[in-house]
Structure formats: structure tokens, C-alpha cells
Design a protein around this motif. Structure first.
Motif, PDB file in Angstrom:
ATOM      1  N   PRO A  23     -25.301 -27.987 -46.159  1.00 40.78           N
ATOM      2  CA  PRO A  23     -24.552 -27.290 -45.118  1.00 40.78           C
ATOM      3  C   PRO A  23     -23.695 -28.211 -44.258  1.00 40.78           C
ATOM      4  CG  PRO A  23     -26.912 -27.254 -44.652  1.00 40.78           C
ATOM      5  CD  PRO A  23     -26.736 -27.874 -45.999  1.00 40.78           C
ATOM      6  N   LYS A  24     -24.001 -29.493 -44.256  1.00 39.23           N
ATOM      7  CA  LYS A  24     -23.219 -30.430 -43.460  1.00 39.23           C
ATOM      8  C   LYS A  24     -21.946 -30.875 -44.175  1.00 39.23           C
ATOM      9  CE  LYS A  24     -27.146 -32.189 -40.918  1.00 39.23           C
ATOM     10  NZ  LYS A  24     -27.941 -33.341 -40.563  1.00 39.23           N
ATOM     11  N   SER A  25     -21.859 -30.629 -45.460  1.00 39.90           N
ATOM     12  CA  SER A  25     -20.704 -31.032 -46.237  1.00 39.90           C
ATOM     13  C   SER A  25     -19.612 -29.966 -46.126  1.00 39.90           C
ATOM     14  CB  SER A  25     -21.112 -31.213 -47.700  1.00 39.90           C
ATOM     15  OG  SER A  25     -19.980 -31.477 -48.485  1.00 39.90           O
ATOM     16  N   PRO A  26     -18.372 -30.373 -45.797  1.00 40.59           N
ATOM     17  CA  PRO A  26     -17.309 -29.370 -45.681  1.00 40.59           C
ATOM     18  C   PRO A  26     -16.950 -28.806 -47.053  1.00 40.59           C
ATOM     19  CG  PRO A  26     -16.405 -31.562 -45.457  1.00 40.59           C
ATOM     20  CD  PRO A  26     -17.901 -31.705 -45.525  1.00 40.59           C
ATOM     21  N   SER A  27     -16.633 -27.552 -47.054  1.00 48.70           N
ATOM     22  CA  SER A  27     -16.265 -26.917 -48.309  1.00 48.70           C
ATOM     23  C   SER A  27     -14.885 -27.395 -48.750  1.00 48.70           C
ATOM     24  CB  SER A  27     -16.267 -25.400 -48.145  1.00 48.70           C
ATOM     25  OG  SER A  27     -15.195 -25.012 -47.310  1.00 48.70           O
ATOM     26  N   LEU A  28     -14.566 -27.080 -49.971  1.00 50.81           N
ATOM     27  CA  LEU A  28     -13.266 -27.459 -50.517  1.00 50.81           C
ATOM     28  C   LEU A  28     -12.147 -26.748 -49.760  1.00 50.81           C
ATOM     29  CD1 LEU A  28     -12.201 -29.270 -52.724  1.00 50.81           C
ATOM     30  CD2 LEU A  28     -12.247 -27.319 -54.271  1.00 50.81           C
ATOM     31  N   LEU A  29     -12.401 -25.518 -49.335  1.00 54.77           N
ATOM     32  CA  LEU A  29     -11.402 -24.780 -48.568  1.00 54.77           C
ATOM     33  C   LEU A  29     -11.109 -25.462 -47.235  1.00 54.77           C
ATOM     34  CD1 LEU A  29      -9.610 -22.280 -48.312  1.00 54.77           C
ATOM     35  CD2 LEU A  29     -11.570 -21.105 -47.298  1.00 54.77           C
ATOM     36  N   VAL A  30     -12.134 -25.980 -46.591  1.00 49.84           N
ATOM     37  CA  VAL A  30     -11.943 -26.689 -45.321  1.00 49.84           C
ATOM     38  C   VAL A  30     -11.114 -27.951 -45.544  1.00 49.84           C
ATOM     39  CG1 VAL A  30     -13.133 -27.932 -43.474  1.00 49.84           C
ATOM     40  CG2 VAL A  30     -14.037 -25.764 -44.289  1.00 49.84           C
ATOM     41  N   LYS A  31     -11.384 -28.656 -46.612  1.00 48.19           N
ATOM     42  CA  LYS A  31     -10.613 -29.875 -46.909  1.00 48.19           C
ATOM     43  C   LYS A  31      -9.157 -29.545 -47.195  1.00 48.19           C
ATOM     44  CE  LYS A  31     -14.518 -32.452 -48.757  1.00 48.19           C
ATOM     45  NZ  LYS A  31     -15.105 -33.076 -49.930  1.00 48.19           N
TER      46      LYS A  31
END
Length: 92
Positions: free
Chosen positions: A5-13
Motif C-alpha cells: 500500500p505504500k508503493s504508488p500505483s502506475l497511474l499515480v506515477k
């Protein structure tokens, strides 16, 4: 295996990348455009509102618009730095 959950999703990137590119593009346009006479002096707003011509063609106004462009570029840089700081603190 789901991402943490701490890792940003690809959409956020991708959203960050698009936002940073947008900031650099708009910022550089705002920095440069006021000083290109054939663009700045021949626009719709000067023809629509001729009483604003003295203000819009003023070097102070052009400098203010360029200053907004510099701020926009700095916002893009800050977004990159915030992401890097967040990524360093939350290895994913």
C-alpha cells in the motif's frame, strides 16, 4: 501478488509525469511568450479589450507573466523533489 500500500500505483506515477511535463511546458511558454512581440502584441484580448493595451504591453506586466512562468516551472521541480523524498522514505 499485490503491491504494497505504500508503493504508488502506475497511474499515480504517470499522473506525476504528465503534471510535471505540463508545468514545464506552460511555465516555459509563460516565460518566453511575453517577450515575443509578434505573438504577444497580436492576440485576441488586445483586439477585444483595446483599453487594456497599455497594461498588457507594459514591461512590468510582461515581467509579471514571466514570473508566473518561473513559479510554474518551480512547482514542477518541487513535485519531482517531493516524489523523490517520498520514494526514499518508502522503498517499495
Amino acid at each position: 501478488m499485490p503491491a504494497s500500500p505504500k508503493s504508488p500505483s502506475l497511474l499515480v506515477k504517470y499522473t506525476l509525469v504528465v503534471y510535471v511535463i505540463f508545468c514545464f511546458y506552460v511555465g516555459s511558454a509563460l516565460v518566453v511568450m511575453p517577450w515575443i512581440s509578434w505573438i504577444w502584441e497580436n492576440n485576441y484580448f488586445l483586439f477585444r479589450f483595446p483599453y487594456a493595451k497599455a497594461l498588457v504591453l507594459s514591461p512590468f506586466f510582461r515581467g509579471a507573466v514571466s514570473g508566473l512562468g518561473i513559479l510554474t516551472i518551480l512547482i514542477g521541480i518541487e513535485e519531482i523533489l517531493v516524489y523523490r523524498r517520498w520514494k526514499r522514505g518508502h522503498p517499495g
